[in-house]
Scaffold this motif. Structure first.
Motif, PDB file in Angstrom:
ATOM      1  N   VAL A 277       0.859  -1.200   0.000  1.00 41.74           N
ATOM      2  CA  VAL A 277       0.000   0.000   0.000  1.00 41.74           C
ATOM      3  C   VAL A 277       0.889   1.241   0.000  1.00 41.74           C
ATOM      4  O   VAL A 277       0.913   2.027   0.953  1.00 41.74           O
ATOM      5  CB  VAL A 277      -0.974   0.015   1.198  1.00 41.74           C
ATOM      6  N   PRO A 279       2.066   4.798  -0.402  1.00 40.13           N
ATOM      7  CA  PRO A 279       1.384   6.092  -0.508  1.00 40.13           C
ATOM      8  C   PRO A 279       1.877   6.927  -1.681  1.00 40.13           C
ATOM      9  O   PRO A 279       1.184   7.857  -2.113  1.00 40.13           O
ATOM     10  CB  PRO A 279       1.702   6.765   0.835  1.00 40.13           C
ATOM     11  N   THR A 284      -4.364   5.891  -0.796  1.00 40.43           N
ATOM     12  CA  THR A 284      -4.659   5.052   0.359  1.00 40.43           C
ATOM     13  C   THR A 284      -6.020   5.370   0.946  1.00 40.43           C
ATOM     14  O   THR A 284      -6.761   4.468   1.371  1.00 40.43           O
ATOM     15  CB  THR A 284      -3.567   5.217   1.431  1.00 40.43           C
ATOM     16  N   HIS A 288      -9.176   2.693   1.288  1.00 43.93           N
ATOM     17  CA  HIS A 288      -9.847   2.437   2.563  1.00 43.93           C
ATOM     18  C   HIS A 288     -11.327   2.786   2.477  1.00 43.93           C
ATOM     19  O   HIS A 288     -12.176   2.081   3.052  1.00 43.93           O
ATOM     20  CB  HIS A 288      -9.171   3.228   3.684  1.00 43.93           C
ATOM     21  N   PHE A 297      -4.733  -3.456   5.605  1.00 44.23           N
ATOM     22  CA  PHE A 297      -3.489  -2.935   5.051  1.00 44.23           C
ATOM     23  C   PHE A 297      -2.302  -3.474   5.835  1.00 44.23           C
ATOM     24  O   PHE A 297      -2.342  -3.560   7.063  1.00 44.23           O
ATOM     25  CB  PHE A 297      -3.448  -1.408   5.147  1.00 44.23           C
ATOM     26  N   CYS A 300       2.015   1.131   4.363  1.00 44.64           N
ATOM     27  CA  CYS A 300       1.563   2.524   4.446  1.00 44.64           C
ATOM     28  C   CYS A 300       2.655   3.536   4.811  1.00 44.64           C
ATOM     29  O   CYS A 300       2.425   4.731   4.682  1.00 44.64           O
ATOM     30  CB  CYS A 300       0.391   2.699   5.413  1.00 44.64           C
ATOM     31  N   CYS A 322      -2.059   7.206   9.982  1.00 40.28           N
ATOM     32  CA  CYS A 322      -2.487   5.884   9.522  1.00 40.28           C
ATOM     33  C   CYS A 322      -3.369   5.193  10.547  1.00 40.28           C
ATOM     34  O   CYS A 322      -4.400   4.602  10.197  1.00 40.28           O
ATOM     35  CB  CYS A 322      -1.265   5.017   9.221  1.00 40.28           C
ATOM     36  N   TYR A 326      -7.038   4.447   9.408  1.00 44.45           N
ATOM     37  CA  TYR A 326      -7.221   3.096   8.908  1.00 44.45           C
ATOM     38  C   TYR A 326      -7.218   2.007   9.971  1.00 44.45           C
ATOM     39  O   TYR A 326      -7.562   0.861   9.655  1.00 44.45           O
ATOM     40  CB  TYR A 326      -6.107   2.750   7.896  1.00 44.45           C
TER      41      TYR A 326
END
Length: 364
Positions: A277, A279, A284, A288, A297, A300, A322, A326
């Protein structure tokens, strides 16, 4: 720590994370290139085990044991008339690796790069993993669970193995002009991966890790219909077969680059965890928003941006972002989006670990 200690084990946290239940903390991990690995060992001192020192998440690994009586694959005929550069070696796929000028990277020289017939492709030596020993896997899973850790299997690649044996450009040409040639290599790796995945599920494994780098910084390496025909069609069978045996086994798939175009089909095929994932390559937030209740995930933290070139404060900010966006309700394992290169300051690694600890618990 084992269950009953009052502290949730990595196994319990992993199960909560993948099931999108709010975990009591966030799992995290990272890996280092050789020079940084050496410096990390010196930095933590003692036995140099920085992985344990920093509390990194990892699973107990399963692998098929090659029978002692089985003769090794013979790749010598492919290299007998080739001058081998100093320091080069033939790897487990029969591919010649030549040290390059860019640190730890090697150049691949493919044994089938000059193949002119399908028979040459069909006869290339590839192990039949169904003859390997997996009888010990169930006991190993039990030992992992008793220690509070998940157990898992990296089944391998299909596309990456195939193009490395055939040659990158020749394999892409095969996909268009000689599809039977591409299918020949892919099919044998598919059968091996299918067998391993099913055996791992039978043994009670918690996750099956797989992957193929099918995208670059901006887009797919080839069209989505071609990816669907040559690659997804096979991975989907592997994932379905494993889940038919153990429905809650988590499928973990790795591809660098911009994979936005193929995420919906991978999720529908049974994907649970996407890595890395990046960025710098994907949106991202959009991933999500679209699939955050079905997809977890693993990654990140940018290794092209934040980790090498940010400050410790930048790293902490990204970790908190993050977790807030997420990870409050599961679905997040934090990690850099690739192995950490020598440019990454140790201070940024320590900031990453501390931020995961500080910001990971829900509601903090």
């Amino acid at each position: 720590m084992p269950s009953g200690s009052g502290v949730a084990t990595d196994l319990e946290i992993f199960r909560d994370t993948v099931a999108h239940r709010r975990p009591s903390r966030v799992l995290y991990h990272f890996d280092c290139t050789p020079d940084l690995n050496r410096r990390m060992k010196d930095h933590v001192g003692g036995d140099g085990d920085w992985f344990t020192h920093y509390g990194c998440f990892g699973y107990r690994s399963l692998w098929p044991k090659r029978p002692a009586a089985l003769a090794p694959l013979d790749f010598a005929p492919y290299w007998k008339d080739e001058p081998l550069p100093p320091g080069s070696w033939v790897n487990h796929l029969g591919v010649l690796e030549v040290p390059g000028s860019q640190y730890h990277f090697t150049a691949y020289v493919s044994p089938l790069r000059r193949a002119s017939t399908l028979a040459e492709i069909d006869s290339y030596p590839i192990d039949n993993v169904s003859t390997f020993d997996t009888s010990w896997w169930a006991d190993e899973v039990k030992r992992a669970h008793a220690a509070g850790r998940p157990a898992g299997l990296f089944v391998g690649h299909m596309y990456e193995n195939s193009w490395q044996i055939r040659g990158y450009e020749p394999f892409l040409e095969d996909m268009i002009e000689r599809p039977a040639w591409a299918h020949s290599l892919l099919e044998r790796f598919f059968r091996n991966n299918l067998h391993q995945a099913v055996e791992a599920a039978k043994a009670g494994a918690d996750l099956i890790q797989c992957g193929d780098d099918v995208a670059n910084q901006r887009n797919m390496m080839f069209s989505v219909p071609m990816w669907r025909d040559f690659i997804l069609s096979r991975w989907a069978q592997v994932w379905k077969a494993a889940k038919a045996v153990k429905p809650d086994v988590a499928i973990h798939y790795h591809s660098d680059g911009n994979v936005m175009a193929i995420i919906p089909e991978m999720v529908d095929a049974g994907l649970n965890i996407l890595n890395p994932v990046q960025p710098e390559c994907v949106d991202t937030d959009e991933i999500h928003r679209m699939w955050g209740t079905r997809l977890s995930f693993d990654g990140c933290l940018g290794t092209q941006t934040t980790m090498p070139f940010g400050t410790p404060a930048d790293v902490r900010t990204r970790v908190r972002e993050c977790v807030d966006k997420y990870g409050r309700n599961g679905g997040l394992i934090l990690s850099p989006t690739h192995v950490l290169e020598p440019e990454v300051p140790i201070a940024n690694i320590e900031a990453f670990v501390q931020a995961c600890r500080d910001f990971g618990p829900p509601g903090k």
